[in-house]
Write a protein that holds these residues in place. Structure first.
Motif, mmCIF file in Angstrom:
data_model
loop_
_atom_site.group_PDB
_atom_site.id
_atom_site.type_symbol
_atom_site.label_atom_id
_atom_site.label_comp_id
_atom_site.label_asym_id
_atom_site.label_seq_id
_atom_site.Cartn_x
_atom_site.Cartn_y
_atom_site.Cartn_z
ATOM 1 N N LEU A 102 0.986 -1.104 -0.071
ATOM 2 C CA LEU A 102 -0.028 0.084 0.067
ATOM 3 C C LEU A 102 0.921 1.107 -0.120
ATOM 4 O O LEU A 102 0.345 2.419 -0.115
ATOM 5 N N ARG A 103 2.117 0.893 0.180
ATOM 6 C CA ARG A 103 2.878 2.098 0.052
ATOM 7 C C ARG A 103 3.206 2.943 -0.937
ATOM 8 O O ARG A 103 2.949 2.132 -2.151
ATOM 9 N N THR A 104 3.151 4.164 -1.217
ATOM 10 C CA THR A 104 3.481 4.758 -2.457
ATOM 11 C C THR A 104 4.829 5.115 -2.754
ATOM 12 O O THR A 104 5.677 4.991 -1.834
ATOM 13 N N THR A 105 5.071 5.437 -3.925
ATOM 14 C CA THR A 105 6.651 5.752 -4.344
ATOM 15 C C THR A 105 6.826 6.938 -5.057
ATOM 16 O O THR A 105 5.456 7.613 -5.637
ATOM 17 N N GLY A 106 7.371 7.507 -5.469
ATOM 18 C CA GLY A 106 7.614 8.774 -6.530
ATOM 19 C C GLY A 106 7.054 8.446 -7.820
ATOM 20 O O GLY A 106 6.457 9.052 -8.640
ATOM 21 N N LEU A 107 7.269 7.122 -8.338
ATOM 22 C CA LEU A 107 6.930 6.617 -9.624
ATOM 23 C C LEU A 107 5.316 6.308 -9.557
ATOM 24 O O LEU A 107 4.611 6.301 -10.446
ATOM 25 N N SER A 108 4.847 5.816 -8.451
ATOM 26 C CA SER A 108 3.534 5.322 -8.289
ATOM 27 C C SER A 108 2.561 6.115 -7.501
ATOM 28 O O SER A 108 1.793 5.921 -6.955
ATOM 29 N N ARG A 186 1.248 -4.064 -6.664
ATOM 30 C CA ARG A 186 2.562 -3.960 -7.049
ATOM 31 C C ARG A 186 3.025 -4.144 -8.575
ATOM 32 O O ARG A 186 2.039 -4.625 -9.338
ATOM 33 N N TYR A 187 4.082 -3.674 -8.899
ATOM 34 C CA TYR A 187 4.438 -3.733 -10.110
ATOM 35 C C TYR A 187 5.148 -4.969 -10.597
ATOM 36 O O TYR A 187 6.000 -5.568 -9.614
ATOM 37 N N VAL A 188 5.207 -5.239 -11.837
ATOM 38 C CA VAL A 188 5.575 -6.682 -12.079
ATOM 39 C C VAL A 188 6.387 -6.449 -13.330
ATOM 40 O O VAL A 188 6.036 -5.977 -14.369
ATOM 41 N N SER A 189 7.510 -7.125 -13.664
ATOM 42 C CA SER A 189 8.321 -7.020 -14.933
ATOM 43 C C SER A 189 8.689 -8.450 -15.468
ATOM 44 O O SER A 189 8.516 -9.385 -14.612
ATOM 45 N N GLY A 190 8.511 -8.880 -16.760
ATOM 46 C CA GLY A 190 8.615 -10.054 -17.122
ATOM 47 C C GLY A 190 8.533 -9.916 -18.749
ATOM 48 O O GLY A 190 9.135 -9.191 -19.501
ATOM 49 N N HIS A 191 8.199 -11.046 -19.283
ATOM 50 C CA HIS A 191 8.239 -11.095 -20.974
ATOM 51 C C HIS A 191 6.597 -11.522 -21.256
ATOM 52 O O HIS A 191 6.113 -12.398 -20.490
ATOM 53 N N LEU A 192 6.445 -11.293 -22.481
ATOM 54 C CA LEU A 192 5.091 -11.458 -23.205
ATOM 55 C C LEU A 192 5.322 -12.101 -24.457
ATOM 56 O O LEU A 192 6.110 -11.738 -25.236
ATOM 57 N N PHE A 193 4.833 -13.465 -24.584
ATOM 58 C CA PHE A 193 4.708 -14.146 -26.058
ATOM 59 C C PHE A 193 3.655 -13.557 -26.761
ATOM 60 O O PHE A 193 2.533 -13.691 -26.307
ATOM 61 N N ARG A 194 4.149 -12.788 -27.913
ATOM 62 C CA ARG A 194 3.102 -12.289 -28.783
ATOM 63 C C ARG A 194 2.297 -13.334 -29.779
ATOM 64 O O ARG A 194 3.084 -14.036 -30.395
ATOM 65 N N ARG A 195 1.040 -13.477 -29.410
ATOM 66 C CA ARG A 195 0.229 -14.614 -30.170
ATOM 67 C C ARG A 195 0.349 -14.115 -31.674
ATOM 68 O O ARG A 195 -0.298 -14.787 -32.592
ATOM 69 N N ASP A 196 0.604 -12.777 -31.927
ATOM 70 C CA ASP A 196 0.225 -12.329 -33.556
ATOM 71 C C ASP A 196 1.583 -12.501 -34.120
ATOM 72 O O ASP A 196 1.943 -12.094 -35.317
ATOM 73 N N TRP A 207 3.450 -5.274 -16.039
ATOM 74 C CA TRP A 207 2.175 -5.159 -15.733
ATOM 75 C C TRP A 207 1.768 -4.907 -14.182
ATOM 76 O O TRP A 207 2.865 -4.577 -13.645
ATOM 77 N N ALA A 208 0.665 -5.201 -13.473
ATOM 78 C CA ALA A 208 0.627 -5.034 -12.139
ATOM 79 C C ALA A 208 -0.130 -6.260 -11.625
ATOM 80 O O ALA A 208 -0.687 -6.997 -12.243
ATOM 81 N N GLU A 209 -0.099 -6.274 -10.121
ATOM 82 C CA GLU A 209 -0.794 -7.425 -9.453
ATOM 83 C C GLU A 209 -1.163 -6.607 -8.057
ATOM 84 O O GLU A 209 -1.037 -5.746 -7.873
ATOM 85 N N ALA A 210 -2.620 -7.058 -7.914
ATOM 86 C CA ALA A 210 -3.264 -6.482 -6.866
ATOM 87 C C ALA A 210 -3.870 -7.583 -5.943
ATOM 88 O O ALA A 210 -3.936 -8.603 -6.355
ATOM 89 N N CYS A 211 -3.731 -7.482 -4.565
ATOM 90 C CA CYS A 211 -4.283 -8.537 -3.721
ATOM 91 C C CYS A 211 -5.735 -8.098 -3.282
ATOM 92 O O CYS A 211 -5.946 -7.184 -2.586
ATOM 93 N N LEU A 212 -6.376 -9.358 -3.606
ATOM 94 C CA LEU A 212 -7.924 -9.296 -3.261
ATOM 95 C C LEU A 212 -8.255 -10.261 -2.184
ATOM 96 O O LEU A 212 -7.715 -11.259 -1.834
ATOM 97 N N PRO A 213 -9.164 -9.678 -1.474
ATOM 98 C CA PRO A 213 -9.812 -10.241 -0.340
ATOM 99 C C PRO A 213 -10.351 -11.717 -0.677
ATOM 100 O O PRO A 213 -10.682 -11.912 -1.661
ATOM 101 N N SER A 214 -9.770 -12.799 0.135
ATOM 102 C CA SER A 214 -10.418 -14.252 -0.232
ATOM 103 C C SER A 214 -9.927 -15.087 -1.400
ATOM 104 O O SER A 214 -9.937 -16.175 -1.769
ATOM 105 N N ILE A 237 9.241 -8.700 -8.939
ATOM 106 C CA ILE A 237 8.005 -7.759 -8.656
ATOM 107 C C ILE A 237 8.549 -6.499 -7.773
ATOM 108 O O ILE A 237 9.839 -6.402 -7.156
ATOM 109 N N GLY A 238 7.900 -5.659 -7.468
ATOM 110 C CA GLY A 238 8.413 -4.338 -6.534
ATOM 111 C C GLY A 238 7.170 -3.634 -6.312
ATOM 112 O O GLY A 238 6.110 -3.300 -7.066
ATOM 113 N N LEU A 239 7.557 -2.335 -5.828
ATOM 114 C CA LEU A 239 6.509 -1.287 -5.559
ATOM 115 C C LEU A 239 6.317 -0.482 -6.926
ATOM 116 O O LEU A 239 5.484 0.332 -7.091
ATOM 117 N N ASP A 240 7.689 -0.195 -7.623
ATOM 118 C CA ASP A 240 7.534 0.340 -8.936
ATOM 119 C C ASP A 240 8.763 -0.097 -9.809
ATOM 120 O O ASP A 240 9.317 -1.127 -9.508
#
Length: 274
Positions: A102-108, A186-196, A207-214, A237-240
């Motif tokens: 939930l912490r904010t950063t300069g970039l987020s 949180r911020y996520v870095s990685g790779h994407l296989f392009r289906r095109d 991309w990003a991830e969110a933590c949801l109840p249950s 992953i990270g805050l930004d």
């Protein structure tokens, strides 16, 4: 899906460098949706490599090169088995409490415009999962994806005002808005296989991830409007961006540097033949 990743980074320095130290967050970890089959980091010169896990649980390789050195070619390659779990992140060995995201950063940081945007989404949907899907959809509509921009360290408020950006901008704005609604993100870095069929890419994906109840942690890719499936390889992953940047470091020596990146994500040959 069995994916092959080939990530090459080339540095050229205008003057010989006395020393180069790099932090490489380029090695994926195993969790329920992905299993690393094989992974290598290769450097075209004498170098020392040391591995450790950071506070977020990322696999980090520290690269040390003693000069004089005028150019460096770094190649990261390997194969990963991926599974479509609708973006759910399970068995990833979380090292930090959820509330830390939930912490904010300069970039987020969420400015008044992003907070207003988040408030409208919160009013439209009460269920946290529905809110995050709506947030992803609204960002896809509002922030025009402009892959030619070179602004991975631009802050969320600036990108939101400009209404255009790269995938890193989408991820930063998503995190800022989700946290403004009280949802850890949180911020996520990685790779994407392009289906095109576009195998060659100029950079890694984000991309990003969110933590949801249950439910727990769930991924959202606002740049493409979907939750990550088996076409995604998650590396850090990270805050930004600064916490999860694939490559970051310092050099000792004067002059300038030029950098070129080539990323190719393909289906492994054994699978494509089948």
């Amino acid at each position: 899906m069995r994916l092959h990743v080939d990530h090459r980074t080339d540095y050229v320095f205008s003057e010989p460098q006395r020393r180069l130290v790099q932090l490489l967050r380029v090695t994926p970890i195993n969790f329920a949706a992905q299993h690393v089959v094989d992974w290598h980091i290769d450097v075209d010169c004498d170098a020392r490599l040391r591995n450790h896990r950071d506070g977020f649980g990322n696999h980090v390789t520290t690269l040390y090169i003693d000069g004089p050195i005028s150019n460096v070619a770094l190649r990261v390659s390997g194969e990963v088995l991926t599974d479509d779990r609708s973006g759910m992140v399970e068995d990833a060995g979380e090292r930090l409490p959820t509330q830390a995201f939930l912490r904010t950063t300069g970039l987020s940081r969420a400015d008044e415009a992003i907070r207003k945007f988040a408030k409208e989404i919160a009013k439209a949907k009460k269920d946290p999962l529905e809110r995050m899907h709506l947030l992803m959809a609204r960002l896809l509509e509002r922030i025009h994806f402009e892959p030619t921009l070179d602004a991975v360290e631009r802050d969320a408020a600036t990108a939101f005002e400009a209404s255009q950006g790269v995938c890193q901008d989408h991820a930063h704005i998503f995190c800022a808005a989700a946290r403004a609604m009280g949802i850890p993100a949180r911020y996520v870095s990685g790779h994407l296989f392009r289906r095109d069929g576009a195998e060659q890419q100029e950079a890694s994906h984000a991309w990003a991830e969110a933590c949801l109840p249950s439910i727990g942690w769930v991924g959202f890719d606002p740049a493409n409007g979907i939750s990550p499936d088996d076409a995604y390889v998650r590396t850090a992953i990270g805050l930004d961006y600064r916490d999860a940047a694939p490559i970051a470091g310092r050099r000792v020596g004067g002059g300038d540097e030029s950098l070129s990146v080539d990323v190719r994500v393909t289906q492994a040959q054994s699978q494509s033949q089948n």
